[in-house]
Design an enzyme around this catalytic site. Structure first.
Site, PDB file in Angstrom:
ATOM      1  N   GLU A  78       0.834  -1.216   0.000  1.00  0.00           N
ATOM      2  CA  GLU A  78       0.000   0.000   0.000  1.00  0.00           C
ATOM      3  C   GLU A  78       0.866   1.262   0.000  1.00  0.00           C
ATOM      4  OE1 GLU A  78      -3.193   0.044   2.912  1.00  0.00           O
ATOM      5  OE2 GLU A  78      -3.244   2.231   2.905  1.00  0.00           O
ATOM      6  N   LYS A 275      -7.204  -0.763  11.540  1.00  0.00           N
ATOM      7  CA  LYS A 275      -6.572  -1.095  10.255  1.00  0.00           C
ATOM      8  C   LYS A 275      -5.351  -0.199  10.049  1.00  0.00           C
ATOM      9  CE  LYS A 275      -6.060  -1.235   5.577  1.00  0.00           C
ATOM     10  NZ  LYS A 275      -5.227  -0.353   4.752  1.00  0.00           N
ATOM     11  N   ASP A 291       5.125 -14.353  11.528  1.00  0.00           N
ATOM     12  CA  ASP A 291       3.837 -14.845  11.046  1.00  0.00           C
ATOM     13  C   ASP A 291       2.771 -13.762  11.260  1.00  0.00           C
ATOM     14  OD1 ASP A 291       1.327 -16.041  10.929  1.00  0.00           O
ATOM     15  OD2 ASP A 291       1.966 -17.900  11.888  1.00  0.00           O
ATOM     16  N   HIS A 388      -2.264  10.750   0.061  1.00  0.00           N
ATOM     17  CA  HIS A 388      -2.215   9.462  -0.648  1.00  0.00           C
ATOM     18  C   HIS A 388      -2.011   9.625  -2.147  1.00  0.00           C
ATOM     19  CE1 HIS A 388      -4.304   6.333   2.152  1.00  0.00           C
ATOM     20  NE2 HIS A 388      -3.168   6.772   2.601  1.00  0.00           N
TER      21      HIS A 388
HETATM   22  C1  MEV Z   1      -5.722   3.436   5.387  1.00  0.00           C
HETATM   23  O1  MEV Z   1      -4.935   2.345   4.941  1.00  0.00           O
HETATM   24  C2  MEV Z   1      -5.721   3.530   6.893  1.00  0.00           C
HETATM   25  C3  MEV Z   1      -6.580   4.648   7.500  1.00  0.00           C
HETATM   26  O2  MEV Z   1      -7.918   4.504   7.053  1.00  0.00           O
HETATM   27  C4  MEV Z   1      -6.480   4.510   8.992  1.00  0.00           C
HETATM   28  C5  MEV Z   1      -7.416   5.421   9.772  1.00  0.00           C
HETATM   29  O3  MEV Z   1      -8.473   5.818   9.245  1.00  0.00           O
HETATM   30  O4  MEV Z   1      -7.089   5.676  10.949  1.00  0.00           O
HETATM   31  C6  MEV Z   1      -6.105   5.988   7.041  1.00  0.00           C
END
Ligand code: MEV
Length: 438
Positions: A78, A275, A291, A388
């Site tokens: 990513e 995430k 792992d 991004h």
């Molecule tokens: C994107 O890979 C991760 C985010 O969505 C995490 C977040 O919202 O805290 C930017």
């Protein structure tokens, strides 16, 4: 001196060589794809091997962890994940860096038994003591024979004690529906230890079952829950180091605290917040050959309705600082398995200075905390997309078939009209560029 991120890939590798961060072996692995994962290694790791699936490996810069400056290897597909972690680490470094603490108590193995008369097992009915529950029978045996269990565990894996590990605890638990389990707490030394733990558990199970009447051994397997293998990392950031062009640092800090709080009250948001943390954690875990599934299972097993995430952010008013803490299970190893087999994993561990397993846990927790900070700072200020975009445009342009020397010009074209930037537009811009340069 040219900044690390401004160098080409070849120049970065050369800088690492000059700095002494990598030696001849590292150089070979980084410059020769066939060396990175030789078929003879891979085909002995998995079944039906046909190739390798490389993902980019990068270094997140500016980490200062317990006083030591580090570049952390991260393997991830990513865009922005590595830059984001390094960006937050730089802000944290200016206030002293991360302070970590680690608990490494051991991995639990569950030996699960039921009553053999419940069907599916050897019929233990009629034998002496078969009228008592599996829990009672197991408890009685373990109380009287713990020394023997310890001996069986030692014999099942004699080298473990030489490496500083061994059986640390034995506990019996009962459950509804007649299930009982014998839990072994095993210190795995520097290894993650799945094979060691499962080998010991199976040997102890065979021993116990042959000495206790009427029990059906259902399974013996380690638990990925890993509550006793935890890492904590604390970071402070001066308000001033959080400011953006449009927002002062004090306001950014308070909005980050609010954003973090929201993850504790909203399950929908917690999933995304987490995430973002795992973006960094998984990338660092993968780079070291650990792992990732084990780490994810352990991390998510720590969460519940009362604890929705692993991070907490507060304000230190006296010092005008934002303070972040991450506390999560991270049952990592530093030797054995893929860590010792995969040349890229060995290289990553060398780049980290061959850390102990405990040290690695502190490093990975810090990467998770940095990733969390970076995501929240972007979200509560300019939004996530602007940061991004650049790397996303680059991937679009590469998908459109651009050669490296065409990349910058086509990306610039997409950036000029971000609302319409898609693969079709990238292809059109590329065609135009090629037509013009004919
Ligand atoms: C994107 O890979 C991760 C985010 O969505 C995490 C977040 O919202 O805290 C930017």
């Amino acid at each position: 001196m040219t900044k690390f991120y401004e160098l080409s890939t070849a120049e970065r590798i050369d800088r690492l060589r000059v700095e002494g961060a990598i030696g001849e072996d590292g150089l070979r692995v980084l410059t020769g794809q066939a060396e990175a994962l030789p078929a003879v290694v891979a085909s002995n790791m998995v079944e039906n091997h046909i190739g390798a699936f490389p993902v980019p490996l990068g270094l997140a810069e500016h980490f200062v962890i317990d006083g030591e400056a580090l570049r952390v290897p991260m393997a991830v597909e990513e865009p922005s994940v590595i830059a984001a972690a390094g960006n937050a680490a730089a802000r944290i470094a200016r206030s002293g860096g991360f302070s970590t603490s680690v608990r490494r108590e051991g991995v639990v193995a569950q030996i699960v038994v039921t009553d053999a008369r419940d069907g599916d097992g050897v019929d233990g009915g009629g034998k002496e003591g078969a009228d008592r529950s599996p829990l009672d029978r197991l408890t009685e045996y373990v109380r009287a024979h713990e020394g023997e269990i310890r001996r069986v565990a030692r014999q099942a894996h004699p080298s473990l004690e030489r490496h500083g590990g061994g059986l640390r605890g034995v506990e019996v638990r009962g459950h509804e529906d007649g299930f009982a389990e014998l839990d072994l707490l095993i210190d795995t030394g520097e290894a993650m230890g799945a094979n060691v733990v499962n080998t010991i558990a199976e040997a102890v199970s065979v021993h116990c079952i042959s000495h206790i009447d009427g029990l059906d051994p259902l399974m013996s397997i380690l638990s990925n829950e890993s509550a006793g293998q935890r890492a904590q990392s604390v970071a402070r950031i001066a308000f001033d180091d959080l400011k953006t062009r449009d927002m002062d640092g004090d306001r950014v800090a308070r909005r980050i605290v609010k954003a973090a709080r929201f993850a504790w009250v909203s399950p929908l948001r917690a999933a995304t917040h987490n995430k973002g943390i795992m973006n960094g954690v998984n990338a660092a875990v993968l780079a070291t050959g650990n792992d990732t599934r084990n780490i994810n299972a352990a991390a998510y097993a720590d969460l519940s309705d009362r604890k929705r995430t692993w991070t907490k952010w507060t304000i230190d008013e006296d010092r005008s600082q934002l303070v972040g803490v991450i506390d999560m299970p991270l049952p990592l190893g530093a030797v054995g398995g893929a860590m010792s087999t995969l040349p890229m994993a060995r290289l990553s561990l060398a780049l980290l200075g061959h850390p102990s397993a405990a040290r690695l846990m502190g490093i990975v927790a810090s990467v998770g905390l940095a990733s969390n900070l970076s995501a929240m700072r972007a979200l509560v200020t300019r939004g996530i997309q602007s940061g991004h975009m650049n790397l996303q445009f680059k991937s679009l342009v590469m998908s459109a078939g651009a050669r490296p020397e065409e990349l910058d010009q086509v990306v610039a074209g997409l950036r000029a009209d971000p609302a319409h930037a898609d693969l079709a537009m990238a292809k059109r811009l590329l065609q135009r560029l090629r037509a013009e340069s004919k």
